[in-house]
Design a protein around this motif. Structure first.
Motif, mmCIF file in Angstrom:
data_model
loop_
_atom_site.group_PDB
_atom_site.id
_atom_site.type_symbol
_atom_site.label_atom_id
_atom_site.label_comp_id
_atom_site.label_asym_id
_atom_site.label_seq_id
_atom_site.Cartn_x
_atom_site.Cartn_y
_atom_site.Cartn_z
ATOM 1 N N GLN A 33 19.357 68.228 -50.136
ATOM 2 C CA GLN A 33 20.557 68.565 -50.892
ATOM 3 C C GLN A 33 20.657 67.778 -52.193
ATOM 4 N N SER A 44 31.512 79.749 -49.589
ATOM 5 C CA SER A 44 30.539 79.006 -48.780
ATOM 6 C C SER A 44 30.832 77.513 -48.725
ATOM 7 N N VAL A 45 31.502 76.968 -49.745
ATOM 8 C CA VAL A 45 31.620 75.512 -49.902
ATOM 9 C C VAL A 45 32.236 74.811 -48.687
ATOM 10 N N ALA A 93 29.816 74.967 -45.784
ATOM 11 C CA ALA A 93 28.660 74.081 -45.954
ATOM 12 C C ALA A 93 29.036 72.649 -45.606
ATOM 13 N N GLY A 116 26.843 79.659 -46.267
ATOM 14 C CA GLY A 116 27.297 78.277 -46.346
ATOM 15 C C GLY A 116 27.032 77.519 -45.060
ATOM 16 N N ALA A 119 23.347 76.827 -44.956
ATOM 17 C CA ALA A 119 23.005 75.834 -45.971
ATOM 18 C C ALA A 119 23.394 74.430 -45.536
ATOM 19 N N GLY A 120 24.575 74.288 -44.943
ATOM 20 C CA GLY A 120 25.040 72.978 -44.498
ATOM 21 C C GLY A 120 24.212 72.418 -43.358
ATOM 22 N N GLY A 137 20.996 77.599 -50.194
ATOM 23 C CA GLY A 137 21.422 78.959 -49.894
ATOM 24 C C GLY A 137 21.033 79.965 -50.958
ATOM 25 N N PHE A 164 25.609 78.467 -56.879
ATOM 26 C CA PHE A 164 25.779 78.524 -55.427
ATOM 27 C C PHE A 164 25.082 77.340 -54.765
ATOM 28 N N ASN A 198 27.042 74.255 -52.823
ATOM 29 C CA ASN A 198 26.754 74.084 -51.394
ATOM 30 C C ASN A 198 26.062 72.759 -51.110
ATOM 31 N N SER A 199 25.177 72.348 -52.010
ATOM 32 C CA SER A 199 24.429 71.114 -51.791
ATOM 33 C C SER A 199 25.355 69.900 -51.883
ATOM 34 N N GLY A 250 27.436 70.135 -48.659
ATOM 35 C CA GLY A 250 26.600 69.830 -47.502
ATOM 36 C C GLY A 250 26.220 68.362 -47.453
#
Length: 227
Positions: A15, A46-47, A50, A119, A122-123, A129, A155, A159-160, A163
């Motif tokens: 991440q 997604s946040v 994640a 999300g 990704a998490g 993602g 995105f 997300n990173s 996450g």
């Protein structure tokens, strides 16, 4: 284990690297006016997913299975979008007409649940993602490759960050391997810039990357089955 590194170490480090690389891409696309916040915003549902997925600690066996599934899913998405792009060369006018058919309501109805699902994945595994979102946007005709890549960059960054914050709550960060991996990623980013400058066939690139991701998934699956 993945290439001798524990899977528990991979997500937070991945991440951090995602934030650096995708952040540079996001700035580049924004300057080129390919990044549309109006289009991308619904996918950023997604946040929170994640973040909360990042706080979950799974058994190594379950985490390995999730890695295998997500790698193969990403590979399939990349390969399909690359193959479709080579056989469906839409003119600029046709692509513009197709994109105009998408109104805000449709984008919201599709983007929010899609973002939530991606999300979570990704998490859990530390993949921003975008490797799923970009091919998905291209395959469904929701975006041309440039807009898809631009949306994927923001995105991935969002997300990173979410996450990583979730992962850092109860998981150790191995900074000892972050520096060498960071140098490798920096080299890859410079190479990617050179590839972009040469204007190579992006469909071929997606097919090649899809094949590499599939090999990584197959390698992990073999280790999982015979460990």
């Amino acid at each position: 284990m993945l290439f001798g590194i524990s899977l528990f170490v991979v997500p937070p480090i991945a991440q951090i690297l995602n934030i650096i690389v995708a952040g540079i891409a996001m700035i580049t696309f924004a300057r080129a006016k390919h990044l549309s916040l109006k289009f991308s915003l619904p996918f950023l549902s997604s946040v929170p997913f994640a973040f909360f997925a990042g706080t979950i600690t799974l058994a190594e066996q379950h985490l390995t299975l999730i890695f295998i599934v997500t790698l193969f899913a990403a590979s399939a998405a990349l390969l399909l979008s690359g193959i479709r792009g080579r056989f469906e060369n839409l003119s600029h006018e046709k692509m513009t007409k197709r994109l105009h058919l998408l109104n805000v309501q449709k984008i919201v109805l599709i983007g929010i649940p899609t973002g939530a699902i991606l999300g979570i994945a990704a998490g859990l595994v530390g993949i921003g993602g975008g490797i799923w979102l970009s091919p998905l946007l291209i395959l469904t005709g929701m975006a041309d490759p440039k807009r898809a890549a631009a949306s994927a960059s923001i995105f991935i960054v969002a997300n990173s960050i979410a996450g990583f914050l979730g992962q850092s709550v109860n998981k150790p960060i191995d900074f000892a391997i972050l520096l060498p991996l960071g140098l490798v990623v920096l080299g890859g980013g410079l190479l990617g810039s050179r590839v972009g400058a040469l204007k190579l066939d992006h469909d071929k690139i997606r097919i090649i990357v899809g094949a590499i991701v599939a090999i990584a998934g197959l390698n992990l699956m073999i280790k999982f089955l015979f460990s």
